[in-house]
Design a protein around this motif. Structure first.
Motif, PDB file in Angstrom:
ATOM      1  N   ASP A   1       0.236   4.477   0.091  1.00 45.25           N
ATOM      2  CA  ASP A   1      -0.063   5.501   1.092  1.00 45.25           C
ATOM      3  C   ASP A   1       0.402   5.075   2.488  1.00 45.25           C
ATOM      4  O   ASP A   1       0.834   5.908   3.286  1.00 45.25           O
TER       5      ASP A   1
ATOM      6  N   CYS B   1      -9.938   0.828  -1.562  1.00 45.63           N
ATOM      7  CA  CYS B   1      -9.401   1.489  -0.362  1.00 45.63           C
ATOM      8  C   CYS B   1      -8.095   0.827   0.070  1.00 45.63           C
ATOM      9  O   CYS B   1      -7.105   1.502   0.390  1.00 45.63           O
TER      10      CYS B   1
ATOM     11  N   HIS C   1      -5.831   3.389   1.845  1.00 40.89           N
ATOM     12  CA  HIS C   1      -6.790   4.186   2.610  1.00 40.89           C
ATOM     13  C   HIS C   1      -7.438   3.322   3.694  1.00 40.89           C
ATOM     14  O   HIS C   1      -8.656   3.120   3.718  1.00 40.89           O
TER      15      HIS C   1
ATOM     16  N   HIS D   1     -11.576   8.957  10.378  1.00 37.92           N
ATOM     17  CA  HIS D   1     -11.745   9.389   8.988  1.00 37.92           C
ATOM     18  C   HIS D   1     -13.037  10.205   8.936  1.00 37.92           C
ATOM     19  O   HIS D   1     -14.126   9.686   8.677  1.00 37.92           O
TER      20      HIS D   1
ATOM     21  N   PHE E   1     -15.859   9.681  -2.968  1.00 41.73           N
ATOM     22  CA  PHE E   1     -15.976   8.860  -1.755  1.00 41.73           C
ATOM     23  C   PHE E   1     -17.424   8.790  -1.268  1.00 41.73           C
ATOM     24  O   PHE E   1     -17.790   7.874  -0.533  1.00 41.73           O
TER      25      PHE E   1
ATOM     26  N   GLN F   1       0.846  -1.194   0.000  1.00 39.91           N
ATOM     27  CA  GLN F   1       0.000   0.000   0.000  1.00 39.91           C
ATOM     28  C   GLN F   1       0.886   1.249   0.000  1.00 39.91           C
ATOM     29  O   GLN F   1       1.553   1.556   0.986  1.00 39.91           O
TER      30      GLN F   1
ATOM     31  N   ARG G   1     -10.180   4.986   5.775  1.00 38.92           N
ATOM     32  CA  ARG G   1     -11.490   5.085   5.115  1.00 38.92           C
ATOM     33  C   ARG G   1     -12.239   3.758   5.234  1.00 38.92           C
ATOM     34  O   ARG G   1     -13.423   3.732   5.592  1.00 38.92           O
TER      35      ARG G   1
END
Length: 817
Positions: A41, A142, A147, A191, A409, A39, A150
């Motif tokens: 991020d 996600c 994410h 989030h 989103f 991932q 999220r």
């Protein structure tokens, strides 16, 4: 009593077993190959938190501040350990201690299963809806993007709605417990954009419920139940109090807060929040939500996905591309033909859409209209700038809405309601023994959804299929035409796919209604076909290629350039010129001018746009000219930038001998009267000798000072810096540390003194003559007070959970049906 026990327990155990096995199946590399999801991020996040983790491991304390990104920023939005370990334990237990982040998918299924049970859906049907919800490509994307927050917020959202529904149905204790527990676990993920969408759903549901209860003359019970839910919300919020306070406080000083520059104020009628162009950069086209039904309606992923025997592949071979290289070339060609700069399709499932249409037809109005509103509202939000009259109005005037970006989103809203609508429709059929009226609705839903898929197959060739991403391929008109042919094929193939799944699900329901399938096997077959439907699409975007053994090890392997810089043990900053403001890899090893975060301090973002970007270009020009004179880089130097990193080789590092250092005395003060003047004057100023101070906000004794004294950093920690100064007269000291008004305290010889802001973003102090010890410490009251509230609320929540759920288990085991 034994029969009741079996009915109430065995079905739930089957559901948990299905969820557990599906999680292990989908994420088998995690469980059997000791791999992790790669991932991007999350890797960037790991780089941003390294200084925080090292300090915590060494001292056992929370630094609450880090200098590893953007010159320095509060750690609240990066990584802080709060006193909500109880909520963390409850999350882990709820997810059966599965590894993070795959446990979030399991938790999504459990939460949605409970939601459907709360609405009166039988357990086996509830499994169908839970699987459809959890394995939507929205959730898997996600994970691909990193994410996790999220997805975590989504995972516990249905539990909150379940509690609310149970409370309004008169089950106050279980409703209170579910709502409070769900909210606590949801908020701990932090989030707030998903929380905002969830709040909109709750408001719409509550209004619909109010209308129904008022019509029945039950306003008083409604108000009582609402009061119970307010108490549950307060308890859940209490477990998040410190984090929310910190987030709210920090947001005021970020890009989401009130701007200070005139150009930014003029662009916003409400004078705060994000820029519209940034917030609505990703906006669905009007027809793009159809991808919830036909995933490749707009081509699917941005690039690739083409058949190696398709028109584009044939054309590439005609252009001379060797056959063995065609697949690689195809992966670089644009498939998506919508107008977003980057996207993947959020697929809800053809079966889920078919069943939702069925529910929309057969359910009575009081059950379905609120879901219609949620679905329509959520889709309208995703249109963003493509429905500007609606969305710009909300952005300008809806409280808090202008703090969020990536409006696509908002598809979370319809994705939450669609399986609920479908399962309630099926449940109604079960309760009515699939009577003629219900079967009429079934045939209409089957015809409508299947018919739409069939029309998409037949008329797929009528679209234009031109993509903004085709720019650069105009010189290859035959290839462009081939690409458009392949985009038609992608749409047609997925439309056929959706049609086949609708037929399969329709057959299950039909034979169930005609008593050809039992009430056990029919829903279990629906579980199978629904799982295949949603999981097969999710596999397109999250598959074995996304799993690697310890991706962080390779990502954070120090380069030759890093090793050269790390040999210097002093305190300084590094400017990585390779996309510096979207890079936290540098932050893993060094204190960086750049970083990777969606909520930078607004003043630092201004500094990037007005000064640092220009100085980066100036730096390149200086180096290309063969010069090593960096004295003209006033802003870079005031941030104590000792090293420039142009690449990973040791020869791609330059030392900056013109850096101002951790602190220095200036001889002159340039007083300004606004933020506009401050930033305008700063760019190009010799920051070694001149300090720029906004006189409307900070009092400075003089405009000229003696700068012949000395000031030096004695010890460094993220939350505490100690300096020694010596001067023959009063002096003005500038520190290469980011000014932040909430929490930083300065003391000279133990006596607290006011901190000034200089050069738009830095700290400054007026230092009296003589020898002194200067200490900066970060002491935010938010953390000390917030932690106490969170700890107390968490204990109360634990007691509530034990008592209420203990009572429910006892009742299930020992009471009569």
């Amino acid at each position: 009593m034994k029969i009741t026990f079996r009915k109430k327990v065995i079905q739930h155990l089957v559901a948990i077993a299905v969820f557990y096995l599906l999680t292990i199946f989908f994420f088998s590399p995690v469980f059997f190959d000791n791999k992790n999801i790669n991932q991007q991020d999350i890797l960037q996040w790991q780089g941003s938190v390294q200084e925080i983790k090292e300090f915590r491991a060494t001292t056992g304390e929370e630094p609450l501040w880090t200098n590893s990104m953007f010159g320095g920023m509060p750690a609240y939005m990066i990584d802080v350990d709060w006193s909500n370990d109880i909520v963390e334990f409850l999350q882990s237990a709820y997810s059966l201690w599965l590894p993070h982040p795959v446990r979030l998918v399991f938790a999504s299924m459990v939460s949605y299963y409970i939601l459907l049970l709360a609405f009166g859906v039988t357990p086996y049907l509830a499994i169908v809806g839970a699987v459809g919800f959890a394995f939507s490509s929205y959730n898997m994307i996600c994970l691909v993007a990193g994410h996790n927050a999220r997805l975590g917020a989504i995972a516990f959202a249905p539990l909150i709605l379940a509690g609310i529904h149970k409370a309004y149905d008169g089950k106050k204790r279980i409703g209170f417990a579910l709502a409070a527990l769900g909210l606590a676990m949801h908020l701990r993920i932090n989030h707030l954009q998903i929380t905002y969408y969830l709040l909109l759903i709750i408001i719409i549901y509550a209004i619909a419920r109010l209308v129904v209860e008022t019509q029945k003359g039950l306003l008083k019970p409604f108000l009582k139940h609402s009061f119970v839910l307010i108490l549950a919300a307060l308890l859940g919020l209490g477990t998040f109090f410190g984090e929310f306070w910190a987030t709210y406080d920090y947001a005021k000083y970020t890009q989401r807060g009130r701007p200070e520059l005139t150009a930014q104020k003029d662009a916003k009628p409400n004078a705060d929040g994000l820029d519209k162009s940034y917030a609505f950069n990703h906006s669905n086209g009007i027809f793009e939500p159809i991808v919830m039904f036909i995933p490749n309606f707009y081509g699917g992923a941005m690039f690739g996905g083409f058949d190696t025997d398709g028109a584009a592949a044939v054309e590439l071979q005609k252009m001379g591309v060797p056959r063995q290289q065609v697949a690689q070339q195809l992966n670089g060609l644009p498939a998506y033909w919508g107008n977003q700069p980057g996207t993947l399709p959020y697929y809800a499932g053809a079966i889920i859409i078919f069943l939702a249409v069925l529910g929309g037809i057969v359910l009575p109005g009081k059950q379905k209209y609120w879901m219609f509103v949620v679905i329509a509202f959520g889709i309208a939000l995703t249109w963003g700038k493509n429905f500007s009259s609606f969305n710009y109005f909300l952005f300008d005037y809806f409280p808090g809405y202008n703090k969020f970006r990536s409006v696509t989103f908002a598809l979370f809203m319809p994705l939450l309601c669609l399986p609920l609508l479908g399962m309630l429709g099926l449940q109604l059929g079960l309760e009515k023994s699939f009577d003629k009226q219900w079967m009429k609705g079934f045939y209409i839903a089957l015809g409508a959804t299947g018919g739409f898929a069939l029309l998409a197959i037949v008329f797929a060739g009528m679209g234009g299929y031109a993509s903004p991403n085709d720019a650069g391929l105009e010189q290859y008109p035959r290839l462009l035409q081939a690409l458009r042919i392949d985009r038609v094929s992608l749409l047609r193939a997925d439309a056929l796919r959706s049609l086949l799944f609708i037929v399969a699900a329709g057959a299950c329901v039909y034979f169930w209604a005609k008593r050809k399938l039992s009430a056990v096997w029919a829903p279990l077959l629906l579980v199978v076909v629904t799982s295949v439907d949603v999981i097969s699409v999710s596999r397109r975007y999250l598959n074995d290629k996304n799993f690697t053994a310890n991706p962080a090890r390779q990502f954070f392997a120090p380069s030759e350039a890093d090793q050269v810089i790390l040999s210097d043990k002093d305190y300084y900053r590094v400017f990585n010129l390779n996309d510096p403001f979207n890079d936290a890899q540098t932050s893993y090893f060094h204190h960086s001018l750049g970083g990777y975060h969606a909520a930078k301090l607004r003043r630092y973002q201004d500094l990037i746009e007005y000064c640092l970007s220009g100085e980066a270009n100036q730096l390149y020009s200086t180096v290309q000219a063969g010069s090593r004179d960096f004295s003209g880089l006033g802003v870079v130097n005031m941030l104590n930038t000792r090293y420039f990193k142009f690449g990973d080789n040791k020869g791609e590092v330059l030392r900056n001998s013109d850096a101002n250092g951790p602190a220095w005395f200036v001889s002159n003060v340039y007083k300004v009267n606004s933020a506009d003047e401050e930033i305008d004057v700063l760019c190009g100023t010799d920051t070694k000798s001149v300090a720029i101070i906004d006189a409307t906000k900070f009092d400075v004794a003089a405009t000229e000072y003696d700068d012949s004294g000395t000031i030096a950093l004695q010890s460094y920690a993220p939350n505490k810096l100690v300096y020694k100064s010596s001067s023959s007269s009063e002096a003005l000291a500038i520190f290469s540390e980011i000014y932040y008004p909430e929490g930083w305290v300065a003391r000279i010889d133990g006596n607290e003194v006011p901190i000034l802001r200089a050069n738009y973003v830095l700290r400054a102090l007026q230092v009296p003559a003589g020898d002194h010890e200067i200490v900066f410490t970060f002491e935010p009251v938010i953390y000390s007070v917030g932690n106490k509230v969170m700890l107390g609320s968490s204990f109360i929540l634990l007691i509530v959970v034990v008592l209420v759920f203990g009572y429910q288990v006892r009742k299930m085991l020992f009471d009569q049906a």
